[in-house]
Design a protein around this motif. Structure first.
Motif, mmCIF file in Angstrom:
data_model
loop_
_atom_site.group_PDB
_atom_site.id
_atom_site.type_symbol
_atom_site.label_atom_id
_atom_site.label_comp_id
_atom_site.label_asym_id
_atom_site.label_seq_id
_atom_site.Cartn_x
_atom_site.Cartn_y
_atom_site.Cartn_z
ATOM 1 N N ARG A 151 -1.704 14.279 -12.495
ATOM 2 C CA ARG A 151 -1.102 13.171 -11.761
ATOM 3 C C ARG A 151 -2.098 12.132 -11.267
ATOM 4 O O ARG A 151 -1.709 11.035 -10.896
ATOM 5 N N ILE A 152 -3.388 12.494 -11.254
ATOM 6 C CA ILE A 152 -4.404 11.560 -10.752
ATOM 7 C C ILE A 152 -5.478 11.288 -11.806
ATOM 8 O O ILE A 152 -5.704 10.144 -12.200
ATOM 9 N N ALA A 153 -6.153 12.325 -12.291
ATOM 10 C CA ALA A 153 -7.249 12.115 -13.243
ATOM 11 C C ALA A 153 -6.756 11.508 -14.552
ATOM 12 O O ALA A 153 -7.310 10.501 -15.024
ATOM 13 N N LYS A 154 -5.753 12.096 -15.149
ATOM 14 C CA LYS A 154 -5.273 11.631 -16.458
ATOM 15 C C LYS A 154 -4.835 10.168 -16.441
ATOM 16 O O LYS A 154 -5.301 9.376 -17.273
ATOM 17 N N PRO A 155 -3.961 9.740 -15.523
ATOM 18 C CA PRO A 155 -3.544 8.329 -15.546
ATOM 19 C C PRO A 155 -4.649 7.357 -15.139
ATOM 20 O O PRO A 155 -4.522 6.150 -15.361
ATOM 21 N N ASN A 156 -5.735 7.877 -14.570
ATOM 22 C CA ASN A 156 -6.873 7.021 -14.224
ATOM 23 C C ASN A 156 -8.001 7.121 -15.248
ATOM 24 O O ASN A 156 -9.151 6.802 -14.960
ATOM 25 N N GLY A 157 -7.647 7.538 -16.465
ATOM 26 C CA GLY A 157 -8.585 7.472 -17.567
ATOM 27 C C GLY A 157 -9.532 8.631 -17.741
ATOM 28 O O GLY A 157 -10.510 8.529 -18.478
ATOM 29 N N ASN A 158 -9.257 9.772 -17.076
ATOM 30 C CA ASN A 158 -10.126 10.935 -17.241
ATOM 31 C C ASN A 158 -9.259 12.157 -17.537
ATOM 32 O O ASN A 158 -9.025 13.004 -16.685
ATOM 33 N N GLU A 159 -8.786 12.220 -18.771
ATOM 34 C CA GLU A 159 -7.935 13.331 -19.185
ATOM 35 C C GLU A 159 -8.804 14.495 -19.633
ATOM 36 O O GLU A 159 -9.702 14.338 -20.466
ATOM 37 N N VAL A 160 -8.515 15.684 -19.078
ATOM 38 C CA VAL A 160 -9.278 16.891 -19.417
ATOM 39 C C VAL A 160 -8.269 17.961 -19.856
ATOM 40 O O VAL A 160 -7.778 18.740 -19.030
ATOM 41 N N ASP B 71 12.781 8.142 -8.377
ATOM 42 C CA ASP B 71 12.107 7.378 -9.412
ATOM 43 C C ASP B 71 10.743 8.014 -9.672
ATOM 44 O O ASP B 71 9.737 7.655 -9.051
ATOM 45 N N ILE B 72 10.698 8.948 -10.597
ATOM 46 C CA ILE B 72 9.484 9.720 -10.858
ATOM 47 C C ILE B 72 8.358 8.826 -11.370
ATOM 48 O O ILE B 72 7.206 8.937 -10.937
ATOM 49 N N ALA B 73 8.693 7.935 -12.298
ATOM 50 C CA ALA B 73 7.662 7.093 -12.903
ATOM 51 C C ALA B 73 6.975 6.223 -11.864
ATOM 52 O O ALA B 73 5.745 6.107 -11.837
ATOM 53 N N ALA B 74 7.757 5.614 -10.988
ATOM 54 C CA ALA B 74 7.191 4.750 -9.959
ATOM 55 C C ALA B 74 6.354 5.559 -8.971
ATOM 56 O O ALA B 74 5.272 5.132 -8.553
ATOM 57 N N ALA B 75 6.859 6.727 -8.594
ATOM 58 C CA ALA B 75 6.125 7.574 -7.656
ATOM 59 C C ALA B 75 4.815 8.053 -8.257
ATOM 60 O O ALA B 75 3.783 8.086 -7.586
ATOM 61 N N ALA B 76 4.852 8.422 -9.543
ATOM 62 C CA ALA B 76 3.632 8.885 -10.208
ATOM 63 C C ALA B 76 2.599 7.771 -10.297
ATOM 64 O O ALA B 76 1.402 8.005 -10.088
ATOM 65 N N LYS B 77 3.048 6.571 -10.603
ATOM 66 C CA LYS B 77 2.136 5.426 -10.694
ATOM 67 C C LYS B 77 1.496 5.130 -9.347
ATOM 68 O O LYS B 77 0.278 4.908 -9.255
ATOM 69 N N ALA B 78 2.314 5.144 -8.283
ATOM 70 C CA ALA B 78 1.793 4.864 -6.944
ATOM 71 C C ALA B 78 0.819 5.941 -6.497
ATOM 72 O O ALA B 78 -0.217 5.654 -5.887
ATOM 73 N N ASN B 79 1.138 7.193 -6.818
ATOM 74 C CA ASN B 79 0.265 8.306 -6.440
ATOM 75 C C ASN B 79 -1.082 8.200 -7.147
ATOM 76 O O ASN B 79 -2.145 8.385 -6.538
ATOM 77 N N ALA B 80 -1.046 7.897 -8.439
ATOM 78 C CA ALA B 80 -2.295 7.773 -9.207
ATOM 79 C C ALA B 80 -3.149 6.637 -8.676
ATOM 80 O O ALA B 80 -4.381 6.759 -8.581
ATOM 81 N N ALA B 81 -2.510 5.546 -8.299
ATOM 82 C CA ALA B 81 -3.261 4.403 -7.769
ATOM 83 C C ALA B 81 -3.857 4.715 -6.406
ATOM 84 O O ALA B 81 -5.006 4.334 -6.115
ATOM 85 N N ARG B 82 -3.127 5.431 -5.595
ATOM 86 C CA ARG B 82 -3.582 5.727 -4.236
ATOM 87 C C ARG B 82 -4.843 6.583 -4.233
ATOM 88 O O ARG B 82 -5.713 6.422 -3.373
ATOM 89 N N PHE B 83 -4.953 7.472 -5.228
ATOM 90 C CA PHE B 83 -6.094 8.391 -5.274
ATOM 91 C C PHE B 83 -7.059 8.076 -6.412
ATOM 92 O O PHE B 83 -7.869 8.935 -6.800
ATOM 93 N N ALA B 84 -6.992 6.863 -6.942
ATOM 94 C CA ALA B 84 -7.855 6.471 -8.082
ATOM 95 C C ALA B 84 -9.332 6.641 -7.764
ATOM 96 O O ALA B 84 -10.138 6.997 -8.641
ATOM 97 N N SER B 85 -9.723 6.396 -6.528
ATOM 98 C CA SER B 85 -11.135 6.491 -6.157
ATOM 99 C C SER B 85 -11.658 7.927 -6.197
ATOM 100 O O SER B 85 -12.876 8.148 -6.171
ATOM 101 N N ASP B 86 -10.747 8.917 -6.270
ATOM 102 C CA ASP B 86 -11.174 10.320 -6.335
ATOM 103 C C ASP B 86 -11.556 10.752 -7.744
ATOM 104 O O ASP B 86 -12.049 11.865 -7.936
ATOM 105 N N VAL B 87 -11.323 9.891 -8.722
ATOM 106 C CA VAL B 87 -11.538 10.262 -10.118
ATOM 107 C C VAL B 87 -12.921 9.817 -10.569
ATOM 108 O O VAL B 87 -13.282 8.636 -10.448
ATOM 109 N N LYS B 88 -13.669 10.741 -11.116
ATOM 110 C CA LYS B 88 -14.994 10.433 -11.655
ATOM 111 C C LYS B 88 -14.837 9.733 -12.996
ATOM 112 O O LYS B 88 -14.130 10.215 -13.873
ATOM 113 N N LYS B 89 -15.480 8.614 -13.137
ATOM 114 C CA LYS B 89 -15.420 7.870 -14.391
ATOM 115 C C LYS B 89 -16.695 8.104 -15.204
ATOM 116 O O LYS B 89 -17.803 8.114 -14.664
ATOM 117 N N ASP B 90 -16.538 8.313 -16.511
ATOM 118 C CA ASP B 90 -17.692 8.547 -17.392
ATOM 119 C C ASP B 90 -18.510 7.260 -17.545
ATOM 120 O O ASP B 90 -17.991 6.170 -17.494
#
Length: 238
Positions: free
Chosen positions: A119-128, A219-238
């Protein structure tokens, strides 16, 4: 007018709902403070003085003039303070604490990682993919442990709801958000049904604000998008 003993600092997360469920079911008056993650309020200096880990929930007990942090410790404190949801029988009490620690040591961390990587890493470009498979598979195994435990019983321990049930329910019930399949787990589903039918439990889940997406509603899609954006700074970018 006297103020309530308990000030609860929390948010609408699986850990954040635990003390809310206790307080509503026990009909305990309390003061609610919503901790806004978008403003990083959990890292504010005054908050960190109460909770050095900078997480939620935290309570301030006015009668004792001290803070208690960590959701399991908060439930234990409330159970001792108000004499609710924790048996005086030494064996049942021990079993309750065992299942409480099972939640805080296994279900919460594992399902939390399943949620994070999807819900956070994958939509912010770090899929594992390996991590997703690892944590979803282990989450399913843990829910199977609960299903086995609940065979022939209504509650995790004893004949009444305990802090073990209160701690475990918000996490296990959020299986949708962790994308964990619960097919073939009838005892777990029956336990969900019992808690889903309790008005005060459901009242607690609406605070500090509703989050139906955790349970596969709205609205799952909207909630998922908002959640991913809210915690985007927690995702390590390569």
């Amino acid at each position: 007018m006297s103020r309530p003993d308990i000030v609860l600092y929390t948010a609408n997360t699986m850990n954040g709902w635990k003390p809310l469920i206790f307080l509503h079911e026990a009909e305990i008056d309390y003061e609610l403070v919503n901790v806004d993650f978008s403003k990083k309020e959990q890292h504010a200096p005054d908050y960190v003085k109460m909770n050095p880990n900078g997480k939620i929930p935290t309570i301030w007990d006015r009668s004792e003039e001290r803070a208690i942090f960590e959701s399991g410790a908060i439930l234990w404190h409330l159970a001792e303070k108000y004499g609710r949801f924790l048996s005086d029988d030494p064996v049942e009490r021990s079993e309750t604490l065992q299942w409480l620690f099972f939640q805080v040591g296994h279900i919460g961390p594992i399902m939390g990682q399943a949620m994070f990587f999807q819900r956070i890493a994958k939509p912010n470009g770090n899929e594992v993919p390996y991590a997703i498979d690892r944590y979803v598979t282990e989450s399913r195994r843990l829910l199977e442990v609960l299903d086995t435990r609940l065979k022939g019983r209504d509650w995790l321990v004893g004949s009444e709801m305990s802090i073990a049930d209160i701690a475990t329910y918000p996490w296990a019930r959020s299986y949708f958000w962790a994308t964990v399949d619960i097919e073939g787990l009838p005892n777990l589903q029956a336990w969900f049904d019992r808690l889903d039918a309790m008005p005060k439990v459901q009242e607690a889940l609406q605070l500090p604000e509703p989050r139906p997406s955790a349970f596969g509603k709205g609205d799952i899609a909207a909630a998922a998008k908002a959640n991913a954006a809210r915690f985007a700074s927690d995702v390590k970018k390569d």
